[in-house]
Design a protein around this motif. Structure first.
Motif, PDB file in Angstrom:
ATOM      1  N   HIS A 105     -17.570  -3.042  -1.865  1.00  0.00           N
ATOM      2  CA  HIS A 105     -16.537  -2.634  -2.814  1.00  0.00           C
ATOM      3  C   HIS A 105     -15.317  -2.295  -1.964  1.00  0.00           C
ATOM      4  O   HIS A 105     -15.165  -1.168  -1.492  1.00  0.00           O
ATOM      5  N   PRO A 106     -14.448  -3.297  -1.708  1.00  0.00           N
ATOM      6  CA  PRO A 106     -13.274  -3.066  -0.864  1.00  0.00           C
ATOM      7  C   PRO A 106     -12.200  -2.297  -1.633  1.00  0.00           C
ATOM      8  O   PRO A 106     -12.306  -2.083  -2.847  1.00  0.00           O
ATOM      9  N   LEU A 107     -11.152  -1.901  -0.929  1.00  0.00           N
ATOM     10  CA  LEU A 107     -10.093  -1.123  -1.559  1.00  0.00           C
ATOM     11  C   LEU A 107      -9.058  -1.977  -2.268  1.00  0.00           C
ATOM     12  O   LEU A 107      -8.205  -1.441  -2.971  1.00  0.00           O
ATOM     13  N   SER A 108      -9.123  -3.288  -2.083  1.00  0.00           N
ATOM     14  CA  SER A 108      -8.179  -4.133  -2.817  1.00  0.00           C
ATOM     15  C   SER A 108      -8.659  -5.575  -2.843  1.00  0.00           C
ATOM     16  O   SER A 108      -9.401  -6.008  -1.952  1.00  0.00           O
ATOM     17  N   ALA A 109      -8.248  -6.281  -3.869  1.00  0.00           N
ATOM     18  CA  ALA A 109      -8.452  -7.719  -3.952  1.00  0.00           C
ATOM     19  C   ALA A 109      -7.133  -8.405  -3.599  1.00  0.00           C
ATOM     20  O   ALA A 109      -6.061  -7.787  -3.652  1.00  0.00           O
ATOM     21  N   VAL A 110      -7.201  -9.682  -3.244  1.00  0.00           N
ATOM     22  CA  VAL A 110      -5.971 -10.414  -2.944  1.00  0.00           C
ATOM     23  C   VAL A 110      -5.140 -10.584  -4.209  1.00  0.00           C
ATOM     24  O   VAL A 110      -3.924 -10.382  -4.222  1.00  0.00           O
ATOM     25  N   PHE A 111      -5.812 -10.933  -5.296  1.00  0.00           N
ATOM     26  CA  PHE A 111      -5.129 -11.082  -6.588  1.00  0.00           C
ATOM     27  C   PHE A 111      -5.671 -10.015  -7.532  1.00  0.00           C
ATOM     28  O   PHE A 111      -6.858  -9.987  -7.848  1.00  0.00           O
ATOM     29  N   HIS A 112      -4.793  -9.125  -7.957  1.00  0.00           N
ATOM     30  CA  HIS A 112      -5.186  -8.047  -8.861  1.00  0.00           C
ATOM     31  C   HIS A 112      -5.650  -8.662 -10.177  1.00  0.00           C
ATOM     32  O   HIS A 112      -4.904  -9.369 -10.854  1.00  0.00           O
ATOM     33  N   SER A 113      -6.887  -8.365 -10.571  1.00  0.00           N
ATOM     34  CA  SER A 113      -7.473  -9.037 -11.732  1.00  0.00           C
ATOM     35  C   SER A 113      -6.799  -8.678 -13.043  1.00  0.00           C
ATOM     36  O   SER A 113      -6.840  -9.468 -13.991  1.00  0.00           O
ATOM     37  N   ALA A 114      -6.189  -7.516 -13.112  1.00  0.00           N
ATOM     38  CA  ALA A 114      -5.551  -7.115 -14.363  1.00  0.00           C
ATOM     39  C   ALA A 114      -4.128  -7.636 -14.493  1.00  0.00           C
ATOM     40  O   ALA A 114      -3.639  -7.828 -15.605  1.00  0.00           O
ATOM     41  N   LEU A 119     -10.025 -13.878 -11.202  1.00  0.00           N
ATOM     42  CA  LEU A 119     -10.859 -14.956 -10.675  1.00  0.00           C
ATOM     43  C   LEU A 119     -12.319 -14.854 -11.106  1.00  0.00           C
ATOM     44  O   LEU A 119     -13.093 -15.805 -10.910  1.00  0.00           O
ATOM     45  N   ALA A 120     -12.706 -13.741 -11.696  1.00  0.00           N
ATOM     46  CA  ALA A 120     -14.120 -13.516 -12.016  1.00  0.00           C
ATOM     47  C   ALA A 120     -14.730 -14.620 -12.872  1.00  0.00           C
ATOM     48  O   ALA A 120     -15.821 -15.124 -12.553  1.00  0.00           O
TER      49      ALA A 120
END
Length: 519
Positions: A105-114, A119-120
């Motif tokens: 569970h990292p602190l950030s994704a490359v593309f914010h899902s919201a 990408l899910a």
């Protein structure tokens, strides 16, 4: 006649909660100005701080910067290291001997899902062969390789990969104490509060101490930990238990030396599931902080210590273990009359996901931003605060429970009880039912200040192997080409970062010797 302005605040209790709240309030309410709110913190000389809250969230960077703390100095003084998230080991399924499963569970994704691109659903439809955390982030890959989130040339508090800190909580409290008293105008009283005096309305009017006499104030902040001597004892605000949802009510803690001066230092918390709880493993600059959080209903103290020592291995021989009881729940009100509780006097869930210090920051910031300088504003500010933090704690409970209730483990009564529907809040069960056939989206998160956002849920759900069946709704996800481009972009960025970023230990040694550039 009762004073109509609120100009003096007394904080009872030090530790991380008390001194961090004092720093935020003193800075935002300008305690150095004679017309600002004047702060006094009363700390007992007889009660040691808990000292095991070693994890933070990225918000701590802006907090420290805003109160005027130098990042390099803070890190040196508090044995701090960088944190890029958490690795969850053996939560998904019972491990076979000699094997393990883990996800980040990292602190950030490359593309914010919201806000950027979710990408899910495309991952669920098979457009990336990698595990979800590796497919959607660079940070999980960086962490797994033991790399740092920035370089020595990156300015203070700047980031290449989002980060927070692991720190020595006892040293952090002492560091904040010096900063508050020397640079932010906070007055310090070393004494025990032996009596809480109240006005006819029920509001607190003053505190009586054993060595410094009476302390008068207009507003009071209870940071006295589980004793809650203001909000709990004096104002008689009840405690809402959550031990029917979250079972882990005891922690064992141990300080483990590194095996060698150049041993790798993980830039993430390692949370490993066991038969009746989980171990944390946190790398500080000079040692590891290791502990076992467990349910006393499912394990004896002797068995729990054996699990902890077995996890640490031969290095645990001769090391002392501290036992810490955990009072799970939250206050029925967080703010009553002219008193608010912050920290463990307000609520405590368990250390999973390290939300405690963040929620202290959040509470102190909201108190400062809505601070009622006139007594007439107390009721409104209190109602808003209570509503906000009731929601924040309920949402936090849901997210913590998520880690347990979707596990495939059935190897002990502890895990069987954790997946029982009677232990899962209705609010979480409702979402899980929806997510069986539709991936989580921003529309499932309807409050701006929810502690855990969409991306966090996605990392845990799909790291744990949660099954979302999109077969009946494939046509709704028509941006497949764009998704493929984004997965490829993440791969390319990961390769560049892996070539450029230093090892975590290598960067720490430079920070401790030379420090960062200042912005």
């Amino acid at each position: 006649m009762e004073k109509q302005t609120i100009d003096r605040v007394a904080i009872v209790g030090g530790g991380t909660a008390g001194w961090l709240a004092a720093a935020i309030l003193a800075k935002k309410l300008n305690s150095l100005d004679p017309d600002g709110v004047q702060l006094t913190l009363i700390e007992s000389p007889d009660i040691p701080i808990l000292g095991v809250g070693e994890g933070t969230w990225p918000t701590i960077r802006s907090t420290l910067q805003s109160i005027g703390v130098d990042e390099s100095e803070f890190m040196r003084e508090c044995d701090a290291t960088f944190k890029q998230g958490a690795e969850f080991v053996n939560w998904r399924e019972t491990p076979l001997k000699g094997s393990k499963h883990s996800y980040f569970h990292p602190l950030s994704a490359v593309f914010h899902s919201a806000y950027d691109f979710n990408l899910a659903p495309y991952w669920l439809l098979g457009q990336s062969p990698q595990p979800y955390d590796m497919a959607t982030t660079t940070q999980s890959r960086i962490s797994r390789l033991g790399l740092a989130p920035k370089k020595i040339t990156t300015p203070s508090y700047g980031a290449i990969q989002n980060y927070s800190y692991h720190l020595n909580a006892t040293k952090f409290a002492d560091f904040l104490k010096r900063h508050c008293t020397q640079k932010l105008g906070v007055k310090f009283i070393c004494a025990n509060v032996i009596e809480v005096e109240q006005a006819g309305s029920g509001a607190i009017s003053s505190l009586v101490t054993d060595t410094r006499g009476r302390v008068d104030a207009d507003f009071f902040v209870d940071c006295s930990g589980s004793r809650a001597i203001l909000l709990g004892q004096a104002l008689n605000v009840g405690w809402h238990k959550i031990d029917d949802i979250i079972f882990n009510d005891t922690a064992l803690a141990m300080q483990v030396p590194y095996s060698s001066p150049d041993a790798p230092i993980a830039s993430h918390t390692i949370a490993t599931a066991h038969e009746a709880g989980w171990t944390w493993d946190i790398g500080l600059h000079n040692r590891r902080g290791v502990g076992y959080v467990y349910s006393s209903r499912h394990s004896s103290a002797e068995r729990a210590e054996a699990v902890l020592r077995d996890y640490v291995g031969a290095e645990s021989e001769g090391l002392e273990v501290r036992k810490i009881p955990l009072n799970l729940g939250y206050r029925e009100e967080f703010w009553k009359h002219n008193c608010v509780a912050i920290g463990m006097s307000a609520a405590f869930i368990e250390p999973l996901e390290a939300s405690a210090i963040f929620l202290v920051e959040a509470a102190a910031n909201m108190l400062a931003d809505t601070f009622p300088r006139r007594r007439a504003s107390l009721d409104y500010a209190g109602r808003k605060f209570n509503a906000t933090f009731k929601l924040r704690w309920d949402k936090s409970i849901d997210f913590i429970k998520l880690h347990y209730c979707i596990s495939g483990r059935r190897d002990s009564q502890y895990w069987r009880d954790n997946v029982a529907p009677t232990s899962i809040p209705d609010s979480l069960q409702e979402k899980l039912t929806q997510w069986r056939h539709h991936p989580p989206s921003k529309h499932d998160f309807d409050y701006a200040f929810e502690p855990f956002v969409l991306d966090s849920y996605l990392f845990v759900l799909y790291g744990m192997g949660f099954n979302t069946d999109l077969s009946a709704n494939r046509s709704a996800f028509s941006d497949g080409e764009q998704a493929l481009q984004k997965f490829a972009e993440i791969d390319k960025l990961s390769e560049r970062l892996m070539a450029e970023l230093p090892s975590h230990r290598h960067l720490l040694e430079k920070v401790y010797r030379f420090g960062f550039q200042t912005i």
